[in-house]
Motif scaffolding. Structure first.
Motif, mmCIF file in Angstrom:
data_model
loop_
_atom_site.group_PDB
_atom_site.id
_atom_site.type_symbol
_atom_site.label_atom_id
_atom_site.label_comp_id
_atom_site.label_asym_id
_atom_site.label_seq_id
_atom_site.Cartn_x
_atom_site.Cartn_y
_atom_site.Cartn_z
ATOM 1 N N ASN A 250 10.640 -14.368 -0.525
ATOM 2 C CA ASN A 250 9.645 -14.949 -1.431
ATOM 3 C C ASN A 250 8.357 -14.138 -1.454
ATOM 4 O O ASN A 250 7.700 -14.016 -2.497
ATOM 5 C CB ASN A 250 9.360 -16.393 -1.047
ATOM 6 C CG ASN A 250 10.429 -17.351 -1.540
ATOM 7 O OD1 ASN A 250 11.162 -17.055 -2.487
ATOM 8 N ND2 ASN A 250 10.518 -18.515 -0.921
ATOM 9 N N ALA A 251 7.998 -13.558 -0.312
ATOM 10 C CA ALA A 251 6.805 -12.707 -0.272
ATOM 11 C C ALA A 251 6.994 -11.479 -1.154
ATOM 12 O O ALA A 251 6.087 -11.068 -1.882
ATOM 13 C CB ALA A 251 6.515 -12.286 1.166
ATOM 14 N N ALA A 252 8.201 -10.889 -1.109
ATOM 15 C CA ALA A 252 8.485 -9.734 -1.960
ATOM 16 C C ALA A 252 8.458 -10.119 -3.436
ATOM 17 O O ALA A 252 7.980 -9.355 -4.284
ATOM 18 C CB ALA A 252 9.833 -9.131 -1.586
ATOM 19 N N VAL A 253 8.955 -11.304 -3.755
ATOM 20 C CA VAL A 253 8.917 -11.782 -5.144
ATOM 21 C C VAL A 253 7.468 -11.906 -5.608
ATOM 22 O O VAL A 253 7.114 -11.456 -6.714
ATOM 23 C CB VAL A 253 9.650 -13.131 -5.280
ATOM 24 C CG1 VAL A 253 9.440 -13.722 -6.679
ATOM 25 C CG2 VAL A 253 11.144 -12.971 -5.000
ATOM 26 N N ARG A 254 6.625 -12.499 -4.782
ATOM 27 C CA ARG A 254 5.220 -12.664 -5.164
ATOM 28 C C ARG A 254 4.550 -11.321 -5.395
ATOM 29 O O ARG A 254 3.801 -11.136 -6.362
ATOM 30 C CB ARG A 254 4.458 -13.443 -4.081
ATOM 31 C CG ARG A 254 4.855 -14.901 -3.954
ATOM 32 C CD ARG A 254 3.855 -15.668 -3.103
ATOM 33 N NE ARG A 254 3.734 -15.142 -1.750
ATOM 34 C CZ ARG A 254 4.488 -15.529 -0.724
ATOM 35 N NH1 ARG A 254 5.447 -16.442 -0.912
ATOM 36 N NH2 ARG A 254 4.304 -15.018 0.476
ATOM 37 N N GLY A 255 4.815 -10.349 -4.509
ATOM 38 C CA GLY A 255 4.205 -9.038 -4.660
ATOM 39 C C GLY A 255 4.672 -8.325 -5.911
ATOM 40 O O GLY A 255 3.874 -7.715 -6.627
ATOM 41 N N VAL B 107 7.460 -1.201 5.125
ATOM 42 C CA VAL B 107 6.768 -2.325 5.768
ATOM 43 C C VAL B 107 7.494 -2.628 7.066
ATOM 44 O O VAL B 107 8.614 -3.163 7.064
ATOM 45 C CB VAL B 107 6.738 -3.561 4.862
ATOM 46 C CG1 VAL B 107 6.005 -4.715 5.567
ATOM 47 C CG2 VAL B 107 6.068 -3.251 3.536
ATOM 48 N N ILE B 108 6.864 -2.273 8.187
ATOM 49 C CA ILE B 108 7.456 -2.504 9.508
ATOM 50 C C ILE B 108 7.053 -3.897 9.984
ATOM 51 O O ILE B 108 5.863 -4.185 10.125
ATOM 52 C CB ILE B 108 6.987 -1.442 10.515
ATOM 53 C CG1 ILE B 108 7.414 -0.047 10.052
ATOM 54 C CG2 ILE B 108 7.535 -1.743 11.909
ATOM 55 C CD1 ILE B 108 6.803 1.090 10.862
ATOM 56 N N VAL B 109 8.045 -4.751 10.229
ATOM 57 C CA VAL B 109 7.745 -6.120 10.663
ATOM 58 C C VAL B 109 8.064 -6.345 12.131
ATOM 59 O O VAL B 109 7.708 -7.389 12.690
ATOM 60 C CB VAL B 109 8.487 -7.155 9.794
ATOM 61 C CG1 VAL B 109 8.093 -7.018 8.334
ATOM 62 C CG2 VAL B 109 9.996 -7.054 9.967
ATOM 63 N N ALA C 147 2.726 -11.462 4.659
ATOM 64 C CA ALA C 147 1.553 -10.915 3.976
ATOM 65 C C ALA C 147 1.709 -9.414 3.753
ATOM 66 O O ALA C 147 1.372 -8.887 2.688
ATOM 67 C CB ALA C 147 0.295 -11.206 4.784
ATOM 68 N N ALA C 148 2.240 -8.716 4.758
ATOM 69 C CA ALA C 148 2.445 -7.272 4.638
ATOM 70 C C ALA C 148 3.508 -6.952 3.588
ATOM 71 O O ALA C 148 3.377 -5.990 2.820
ATOM 72 C CB ALA C 148 2.842 -6.689 5.993
#
Length: 283
Positions: free
Chosen positions: A49-54, A182-184, A203-204
């Protein structure tokens, strides 16, 4: 701008064990851990979902999320960002890259992991645990390479990868530093890692996806020189025996097979056929 997100799970922040990523109904050699799997799949979903938002913030007008992890029905449709289409189910064309065609402008990888045998690669493998190595020519690749090759066939660049440190490093080494990484989490072995908090990881990823999609036209598709020899090393001779039943595949060693790929689409489809044939040795 049309964006495809290929969503895997092992590279998600907070995940370090097979028990966390194998759906209980598919567990064979791993003891199922339903409670851990349930929260792990929520972490996967949050990163998607974070990737979708970005991507949306960068101007994407159509976003397709392709479920690319074991069983390919780990994402809950009712909790996915409503702006995204979802492709799920394991028996689908192009598998981890379903939804890809010439109309797609950019591909994002989330939850990705390093190739088989990578030191400090969290849950590192290539497609399955019984593949030891895949080489394009003399270059070892993981799922990121196989998937980028079929994307390149359609002229589509991979613009971002999110996952553990080794997955990001290997992807950028193959595809170029222009790919946003993006390293998590940082591997401390195959089943241990130092993680970002999931909120910080998301966020990243959102920030990375926004940047990646905004500069998608500056990132070239991955197009290795064809015809390209592809060598697959398996963990037993019987699997190699069965793989040689696929037309165009020949023995390359005790447990290795090889085929010549004329383009990225044929590379991927023959790879799928080799995996399906060789799987008979593991049942």
């Amino acid at each position: 701008m049309k964006v495809l997100i290929s969503a895997d799970m092992e590279g998600t922040a907070g995940i370090v064990a097979w028990e966390q990523v194998i759906p209980p109904e598919l567990a064979v050699w791993s003891r199922p851990a339903p409670s851990e799997y349930e929260w792990a799949r929520r972490l996967m979903l949050a990163e998607v979902n974070a990737a979708v938002r970005g991507a949306r913030a960068a101007g994407a007008t159509e976003i397709i999320v392709n479920e690319a992890h074991d069983g390919m029905r780990n994402l809950r449709p009712d909790e996915l960002d409503p702006d995204a289409w979802l492709i799920s189910g394991s028996r689908k064309p192009l598998s981890m890259m379903a939804g890809l065609d010439e109309s797609v402008d950019a591909v994002i990888f989330t939850g990705y992991h390093a190739r088989a045998g990578t030191p400090n690669g969290v849950l590192a493998h290539t497609w399955t645990t019984w593949v030891r190595d895949v080489q394009f020519g003399d270059v070892s690749v993981g799922e990121y390479g196989l998937n980028a090759a079929v994307a390149g066939h359609f002229g589509v660049p991979v613009v971002m990868v999110a996952g553990d440190e080794q997955a990001v490093r290997q992807t950028q080494e193959l595809l170029g530093e222009a790919v946003v990484g993006v390293i998590v989490k940082y591997g401390l072995g195959m089943t241990a890692a130092r993680h970002l908090h999931p909120a910080r990881a998301c966020a990243a990823i959102e920030q990375g996806a926004r940047l990646a999609v905004s500069r998608a036209r500056e990132i070239p598709p991955y197009r290795p020189a064809y015809p390209l020899p592809v060598t697959v090393t398996l963990d037993n001779a019987e699997a190699a025996d069965l793989a040689c039943n696929v037309p165009g595949v020949e023995r390359a060693g005790d447990t290795s097979v090889r085929y010549l790929a004329e383009d990225g689409l044929k590379l991927y489809r023959r790879w799928q056929a080799v995996m399906q044939a060789a799987a008979g040795a593991t049942r």
